[in-house]
Every structure is written in C-alpha cells, then in structure tokens.
Design a protein around this motif. Structure first.
Motif, short mmCIF file in Angstrom:
data_model
loop_
_atom_site.label_atom_id
_atom_site.label_comp_id
_atom_site.label_asym_id
_atom_site.label_seq_id
_atom_site.Cartn_x
_atom_site.Cartn_y
_atom_site.Cartn_z
N GLN A 1 2.50 4.95 -1.57
CA GLN A 1 2.13 6.36 -1.54
C GLN A 1 1.84 6.80 -2.97
O GLN A 1 2.68 6.66 -3.85
CB GLN A 1 3.25 7.22 -0.96
CG GLN A 1 3.61 6.85 0.47
CD GLN A 1 2.44 7.07 1.42
OE1 GLN A 1 1.75 8.09 1.36
NE2 GLN A 1 2.19 6.10 2.28
N ILE A 2 0.64 7.32 -3.19
CA ILE A 2 0.24 7.77 -4.52
C ILE A 2 -0.09 9.24 -4.44
O ILE A 2 -0.93 9.67 -3.65
CB ILE A 2 -0.97 6.96 -5.04
CG1 ILE A 2 -0.56 5.49 -5.16
CG2 ILE A 2 -1.44 7.52 -6.37
CD1 ILE A 2 -1.68 4.55 -5.45
N SER A 3 0.62 10.03 -5.23
CA SER A 3 0.38 11.47 -5.28
C SER A 3 0.02 11.85 -6.70
O SER A 3 0.28 11.11 -7.65
CB SER A 3 1.62 12.23 -4.81
OG SER A 3 2.73 11.95 -5.66
N TYR A 4 -0.58 13.03 -6.84
CA TYR A 4 -0.95 13.48 -8.18
C TYR A 4 -1.12 14.99 -8.19
O TYR A 4 -1.45 15.61 -7.20
CB TYR A 4 -2.21 12.78 -8.68
CG TYR A 4 -3.41 12.92 -7.78
CD1 TYR A 4 -4.33 13.95 -7.96
CD2 TYR A 4 -3.64 12.02 -6.75
CE1 TYR A 4 -5.43 14.08 -7.13
CE2 TYR A 4 -4.73 12.14 -5.93
CZ TYR A 4 -5.63 13.17 -6.11
OH TYR A 4 -6.72 13.29 -5.29
N ASP A 5 -0.85 15.53 -9.36
CA ASP A 5 -1.10 16.94 -9.61
C ASP A 5 -2.60 17.09 -9.91
O ASP A 5 -3.28 16.09 -10.13
CB ASP A 5 -0.28 17.41 -10.82
CG ASP A 5 1.22 17.38 -10.53
OD1 ASP A 5 1.62 17.32 -9.36
OD2 ASP A 5 1.99 17.37 -11.52
N ARG B 1 6.23 4.33 -4.57
CA ARG B 1 5.88 5.75 -4.68
C ARG B 1 5.45 5.99 -6.12
O ARG B 1 6.20 5.69 -7.05
CB ARG B 1 7.07 6.66 -4.35
CG ARG B 1 7.63 6.46 -2.95
CD ARG B 1 6.71 7.08 -1.91
NE ARG B 1 7.22 6.90 -0.57
CZ ARG B 1 6.79 5.96 0.27
NH1 ARG B 1 5.86 5.12 -0.11
NH2 ARG B 1 7.27 5.85 1.47
N HIS C 1 3.57 8.84 -8.79
CA HIS C 1 3.10 10.21 -9.01
C HIS C 1 2.48 10.32 -10.40
O HIS C 1 3.06 9.84 -11.38
CB HIS C 1 4.23 11.23 -8.86
CG HIS C 1 3.74 12.63 -9.00
ND1 HIS C 1 3.04 13.27 -8.00
CD2 HIS C 1 3.80 13.51 -10.03
CE1 HIS C 1 2.71 14.48 -8.41
NE2 HIS C 1 3.15 14.65 -9.63
N SER D 1 0.94 12.95 -13.22
CA SER D 1 0.88 14.33 -13.68
C SER D 1 0.30 14.37 -15.08
O SER D 1 0.18 13.34 -15.74
CB SER D 1 2.28 14.96 -13.65
OG SER D 1 3.17 14.24 -14.49
N GLN E 1 4.50 7.97 -13.01
CA GLN E 1 5.90 7.67 -12.66
C GLN E 1 5.92 6.89 -11.35
O GLN E 1 5.16 7.19 -10.43
CB GLN E 1 6.68 8.97 -12.45
CG GLN E 1 6.82 9.82 -13.69
CD GLN E 1 7.50 11.13 -13.36
OE1 GLN E 1 6.92 11.99 -12.72
NE2 GLN E 1 8.73 11.26 -13.79
N ASP E 2 6.82 5.90 -11.28
CA ASP E 2 6.96 5.16 -10.03
C ASP E 2 8.43 4.82 -9.79
O ASP E 2 9.27 5.01 -10.66
CB ASP E 2 6.08 3.91 -10.03
CG ASP E 2 6.50 2.87 -11.05
OD1 ASP E 2 7.66 2.39 -10.97
OD2 ASP E 2 5.70 2.53 -11.93
#
Length: 169
Positions: free
Chosen positions: A61-65, A98, A100, A102, A115-116
C-alpha cells in the motif's frame, strides 16, 4: 558438468546485471535531461505503474500527501521514486509493505520523506547503503546488485539535493 555450466551462466547473468546497472549509474550525469518544472505526483504515479506487479505480489500500500511541482528531470524523478518504492517493497518486514510519501518546504527546496514499515537497518550502515555495489544482505536473501540507492544519491545530487536515512532494525 551441469552444475558448473549453471554456475557460469549465473555468474554471466549477474555480470550483465552489474554492467547494465553501471550504465544507468553513469548515465545519470551524461544522459540527464534539462531540469524543468515537473509534477512530482506524476513521476510518483509513473513509478507506481512500473512497479504494479511487485506491489500486487507483496500487497503493498503506497499513500502520499499532495506533492509539489519541482524543477527536475522527469525521467530521473520517476527513477528515483521507483528505486525508493522498490526497496521499500523488497526489504519488507513481516507485515505487508506500507509506504507513505510526504513533503515539506525548506527554503528554496522541498524535502521529500519516504517512510515505510520495512525491516529497517542499523544506524552504522546508514551511509554504506548509498555506496555503489554495497549490499547489507547476500544475494540469496535479496537479489539485485546493490546500486539502487547509489543511483538515488546521484540523481538527488544532480538536482542539488541530498539524501539520508533514519532507521532502526
């Protein structure tokens, strides 16, 4: 005889990988394109598309601002994200990866933070991971030539930035 042939073929394959990776490393400077206003979010999404099979296999899962516009070589920015995300997926811990991403503005620069929840590394190896062909694990555990983060460092240096790691095992 089959064992020796297999050993020779494996060695030749690894040598070809190293040569190809050295070409990528050297071309950061020699084949880099002009730095232009670039959508970093588009570069990230291109990297994600390139890693779609790795992400699916690891259930990453890759999320980003929201990511800013930056002056960059768009191809190299995509390559940078691809190496960083690929490492986060490859060097995962017990949990599904995971990641993220930012950013924050720091004067004339944007500081990107990736970050992971991976396995991490001991602080004594924080600089070694950015050196060419330096691996913390043997090739049986984790494939690759150990050049990915060296390429990242070179890309970031070409863009006037710096890279570092903050981690613990």
């Amino acid at each position: 005889a089959k064992d020796f042939i297999s050993f020779a073929v494996d060695g030749a394959y690894r040598m070809q990988q190293m040569i190809n990776d050295l070409l990528v490393f050297s071309r950061v400077e020699t084949r880099g394109k002009e730095l232009v206003v670039t959508e970093s979010e588009l570069a990230l999404n291109n990297a994600r598309e390139n890693l779609v099979l790795n992400m699916a296999e690891a259930n990453a899962q890759i999320s980003y601002d929201p990511l800013p516009l930056v002056r960059a070589d768009p191809t190299q920015l995509t390559m940078l994200f691809q190496h960083l995300l690929g490492n986060a997926i490859k060097f995962r811990g017990e949990e599904e990866p995971r990641v993220h991403i930012s950013t924050r503005r720091d004067g004339n620069f944007h500081e990107f933070c990736v970050q992971d929840n991976g396995m991490g590394l001991d602080v004594q190896y924080a600089e070694r991971v950015f050196a060419i062909f330096q691996k913390l694990h043997n090739r049986e555990q984790y494939g690759g030539t150990g050049i990915g983060l060296a390429v990242c460092k070179r890309i970031i240096a070409r863009h006037g930035g710096r890279i570092w790691v903050q981690s613990s095992p």
